[in-house]
Design an enzyme around this catalytic site. Sequence first.
Site, PDB file in Angstrom:
ATOM      1  N   GLU A 189       0.825  -1.210  -0.013  1.00 18.03           N
ATOM      2  CA  GLU A 189       0.064  -0.124   0.097  1.00 18.03           C
ATOM      3  C   GLU A 189       0.915   1.118  -0.108  1.00 18.03           C
ATOM      4  OE1 GLU A 189      -2.508  -0.826   3.396  1.00 18.03           O
ATOM      5  OE2 GLU A 189      -3.943  -1.383   2.065  1.00 18.03           O
ATOM      6  N   GLU A 272      -6.841  -7.872  -0.496  1.00 23.62           N
ATOM      7  CA  GLU A 272      -7.385  -7.671   0.819  1.00 23.62           C
ATOM      8  C   GLU A 272      -8.681  -7.377   0.903  1.00 23.62           C
ATOM      9  OE1 GLU A 272      -5.151  -4.979   3.499  1.00 23.62           O
ATOM     10  OE2 GLU A 272      -3.325  -5.951   2.984  1.00 23.62           O
TER      11      GLU A 272
END
Length: 625
Positions: A189, A272
Amino acid sequence: MASAGSFGRLSLLLALSLCSALASTVPGEAPRRFWIEGDAFWKDGARFQIVGGDVHYFRIVPEYWKDRLLRAKALGLNTIQTYVPWNLHEPEPQSWEFKGFADIESYLRLAQELEMLVMLRVGPYICGEWDLGGFPPWLLTIEPALKLRSSDSTYLFLVERWWRVLLPKVAPLLYENGGPIIMVQIENEFGSFGDDKNYLHYLVQLARRYLGNDIVLYTTDGGTTNTLKNGAILQDDVFAAVDFSTGDDPWPIFRLQKKYNLPGKSAPLSAEFYTGWLTHWGESIATTTASSTAKALKSILCRNGSAVLYMAHGGTNFGFYNGANTGQTEFEYKADLTSYDYDAPIKEHGDVHNPKYKALRRVIHECTGTPLHPLPADIERASYGLVKLQKVASFFDIFDKICDPLKVAVSEQPLSMELTGQMFGFLLYVSEYQGKGPYSILSIPKVHDRAQVFVSCSLDDVRNQIYAGVIERWSSKTLQIPTLNCSSNIRLSILVENMGRVNYGPYIFDQKGILSTVEIDGVTLHHWKMYPLSFNLLDNLSKFQPIQQITDARASKVSSHGGSQTKLRDLSFYLNGNSEEPEFYEGHFHIDSNSTIKDTFISFRGWNKGVAFVNNFNIGRFWPV
């Protein structure tokens, strides 16, 4: 999965298939291959849909790795995703750890034995509600200060040194080499943190050096234009996966994902897919409904998208490895719980008899046609009743016994925990001042994270401490303390707890301890001694005569859950009280035979705050109030 009666045959077939895979370079045999083409995943010549889940080896005792993976397989998963926390494997510079919880190679081979593929998230930054986002805290001691997650040359040198050890262990386990690893994630991320593309390019080049050009490298970023723009590395043919809030319409996000992948290289993947959420101390346990989670997963899988459940099984933040978050400032600090249950379908203690597991299992079967594998047998639990604990010692009675005198630091100003070599746990700061008036105002503008304050006369025995209160990073910065009637200076003792380093956001350079001057009535204190406390020395406590036995009302209640490999005999607690000096308690219970070893729980109802150890293993923090 075969029935129990055909397990031996299954093992033989699996062994033969592994041998076949390892010999895939024999002329005439098709090589093992995993790739992306036509906006789809392909494995060995056939389209492949990833139905995965995060199951982190470092959050599960190794004895239960197989059990948790089997429960993930019975859920319908074909792929396991896991982070690799750098701080677990290099706790001190060039001191490498790959045994026990850190035996990643055994974990990956076990996944392969169970016919599961692996998506490996090698960092170097992982986030994951794990201390410092997986970075070793000794990185915070380097001068000049490192710029983490950047092209800082010293930082990159240390990353390369780490990957030079890790990636050669990973390479033989890549899918094309006969192993289970189909994809390797770079960073995590990053688009939510920065836009240093040179840093990302360097990581790609480094990964390719050790892993070759055939492995699918990937990034994971939030499903927005800004995060994908900053985090994607399509010039290097790195696959950009996305994550987003469960319940968001996934398909517009998957269409956006295509803009940040090369043509034909954008298989829709939620790397995710959140099955629950994290919880901080002081919050209600985060939960999500089974029906809404299943509905969101169905919207991906039944349209041939791929998803990785975060988490499939959360596990536990054992010891002092939990992470933390901040708000708009670093003072808006929230530490994560010891439990990382995450409201995942496979509960922290392994339970699968819950609505979420059943609903997700049903959706996976409906959308993919995956056969329903039988559930593994439940792990048995037992209640061992009340464990009566005895007070072994007060903290100031024995703090010198759990502190190596060679590690005591002396400085004009307080040093961070890291600079004293105390990477986790507690550090005691001691100085002196002259008392004036009926009371004084203590000010510590920057303490990370929680300071318990004590005063005594400097000529008195160090054990004669008066508790003055607490200063916390997230609330009070000043404290009124009494002025003692001393013929000498007043000794000020400050016990600081590192409650877990920030793992996400702009404040990840999260040093611990006292990080500012300390003032009494506006006057800066000097001449500090700092005592690092080691819980590896808890065995020394047995040399002390128990002071008192606590009442049944404060005895710890132990109730049940399944089989352990070794006998539980010794239950030790460090009680870190708010209203009194911290104390050590110890209790014992005995299990007479292996047949009666079961899983169990410890209840801290009625206790305050502390750390629990079982047979010298640090279970983690408790704080029921």
